[in-house]
Design an enzyme around this catalytic site. Structure first.
Site, PDB file in Angstrom:
ATOM      1  CB  ALA A   1      -0.964  -0.049   1.182  1.00  0.00           C
TER       2      ALA A   1
ATOM      3  CG  ASP B   1      -3.433  -3.774   1.429  1.00  0.00           C
ATOM      4  OD1 ASP B   1      -3.246  -4.797   2.124  1.00  0.00           O
ATOM      5  OD2 ASP B   1      -2.673  -3.430   0.506  1.00  0.00           O
TER       6      ASP B   1
HETATM    7  C1  LIG Z   1       2.940  -2.225   3.989  1.00  0.00           C
HETATM    8  S1  LIG Z   1       2.300  -3.183   2.731  1.00  0.00           S
HETATM    9  C2  LIG Z   1       0.609  -3.282   2.984  1.00  0.00           C
HETATM   10  C3  LIG Z   1      -0.020  -4.498   2.323  1.00  0.00           C
HETATM   11  O1  LIG Z   1       0.128  -4.543   0.864  1.00  0.00           O
HETATM   12  C4  LIG Z   1       0.273  -5.919   0.470  1.00  0.00           C
HETATM   13  O2  LIG Z   1      -0.582  -6.252  -0.601  1.00  0.00           O
HETATM   14  P1  LIG Z   1       0.045  -6.439  -2.104  1.00  0.00           P
HETATM   15  O3  LIG Z   1       1.284  -7.265  -1.978  1.00  0.00           O
HETATM   16  O4  LIG Z   1      -1.081  -7.119  -2.862  1.00  0.00           O
HETATM   17  O5  LIG Z   1       0.298  -5.036  -2.589  1.00  0.00           O
HETATM   18  C5  LIG Z   1      -0.111  -6.697   1.700  1.00  0.00           C
HETATM   19  O6  LIG Z   1      -1.523  -6.742   1.863  1.00  0.00           O
HETATM   20  C6  LIG Z   1       0.529  -5.829   2.756  1.00  0.00           C
HETATM   21  O7  LIG Z   1       0.172  -6.193   4.039  1.00  0.00           O
END
Ligand SMILES: CSC[C@H]1O[C@H](OP(=O)(O)O)[C@H](O)[C@@H]1O
Length: 343
Positions: free
Chosen positions: A50, A235
């Site tokens: 995020a 997120d």
């Molecule tokens: C600090 S990262 C927050 C969050 O983003 C990740 O999702 P993605 O890899 O699909 O972008 C994951 O949910 C993390 O916890």
């Protein structure tokens, strides 16, 4: 992750993104010079996490302005292209928040836009460092500092997922720096393996002892008493403390509740969305079914099978022992609300 590496960086006239789809076996950077390429990079998780997506979106406004100058776009077209970036992934609210913040400087021109985007990037790293300290202090006080901690985390929340240092992994880094980490259990995080590919890579870079485990092992590891606390990212955090995070997170939270150990969420206040009342109102991204029906482009499920691939799930606020932000730790399960950090 070596400190000289940044998941998102501005080159002066383009974005340099670490390609997270090829880690840990290849460390490559891709140069992004137009809106189509940035939208593709966000949607294919070349850049992900995020806060990192938020920083990329912030610089994406500058990218749209520069492309507009090259291609003769009018202001309306530039704004429309920025909207494509803003909507590239629906769940992580940081993308919308950071694009909207930079757009407040849009009419002042490229230099003002770049200055605001740089502030977004700088402030994220500062927030992560503050979170690291708050989260480490809270855990050592709650669990005790008489021995190093056994921690569990899900997905990737490190420097790769942010503008630097990390959120949940930033707390783990801080505890490691204090000599207070015995071991980290890193869930592999199917289907895209952010845990086994990215978190494990960052933990290796930092020399932090860890195991990669199947997502399905997490609850048993917790219920067997092998973990002192779990800490994950977010997120989008709704006004009532319900938290959207990578799919598989709510299972970790349920196991922590049953085991009576802390379940912490670490996220900057840019992840809090007070306009979303509860987790029921959070749009959960449904990704392509092939991500769960194949592995490495090889079909693993019968050709007749369909795939169900929600990228996130929602953990009710009642299961969130603590929300760690750059302003401190809120005990959400005890009724403290994210908005209390924003007033
Ligand atoms: C600090 S990262 C927050 C969050 O983003 C990740 O999702 P993605 O890899 O699909 O972008 C994951 O949910 C993390 O916890």
């Amino acid at each position: 992750m070596p400190q000289e590496l940044r998941a998102v960086d501005w080159t002066g006239n383009s974005l340099a993104l670490i390609d997270q789809t090829v880690l840990p076996h290849r460390a490559e950077t891709v140069e992004i010079r137009d809106v189509d390429a940035l939208v593709d990079a966000i949607q294919r998780l070349v850049v992900r996490g995020a806060p990192a997506i938020g920083a990329a979106g912030a610089y994406g406004v500058a990218l749209a302005l520069l492309q507009g100058e090259r291609e003769g776009w009018d202001t309306g077209r530039v704004r429309a292209e920025v909207a494509r970036i803003r909507e590239a992934r629906p769940t992580a609210v940081n993308l919308m928040v950071c694009v909207d913040r930079v757009m407040t400087r849009f009419d002042e021109g490229i230099e003002a836009v770049l200055a605001e985007a740089a502030a977004v990037q700088r402030e994220d790293v500062e927030a992560n460092r503050a979170m690291g300290a708050y989260g480490a202090d809270w855990l050592l006080k709650r669990v005790g500092a008489d021995r190093p901690l056994r921690l569990l985390t899900h997905c990737n929340t490190g420097a790769l997922a942010t503008a630097g240092w990390g959120t949940a992994l930033g707390v783990i880094r801080e505890l490691h720096a204090r000599g207070q980490v015995e071991v980290v259990y890193a869930d592999e995080t199917r289907p895209l393996l952010q845990g086994s590919r990215l978190t494990a890579w960052e933990l290796v870079q930092e020399g932090i002892p860890h195991y990669v485990q199947a997502d399905g092992a997490a609850a048993g590891t917790i219920l067997r008493g092998e973990v002192d606390a779990a800490i994950v990212g977010a997120d989008r955090i709704a006004a009532n403390g319900d938290t959207a995070n990578k799919v598989g997170t709510v299972g970790v939270a349920l196991a922590c509740a049953d085991a009576g150990i802390p379940f912490l969420v670490a996220a900057p206040t840019t992840t809090v969305d007070l306009s979303t009342a509860s987790g029921a109102d959070i749009h959960i991204e449904l990704r392509g079914e092939d991500e769960v029906l194949e592995w490495a482009a090889v079909r693993t499920a019968p050709k007749e099978s369909r795939g169900h691939n929600p990228a996130f799930d929602v953990t009710p606020g009642r299961l969130v022992t603590g929300l760690v932000t750059e302003r401190g730790v809120l005990t959400v399960s005890a009724g403290e609300l994210p908005g209390d950090h924003l007033r």
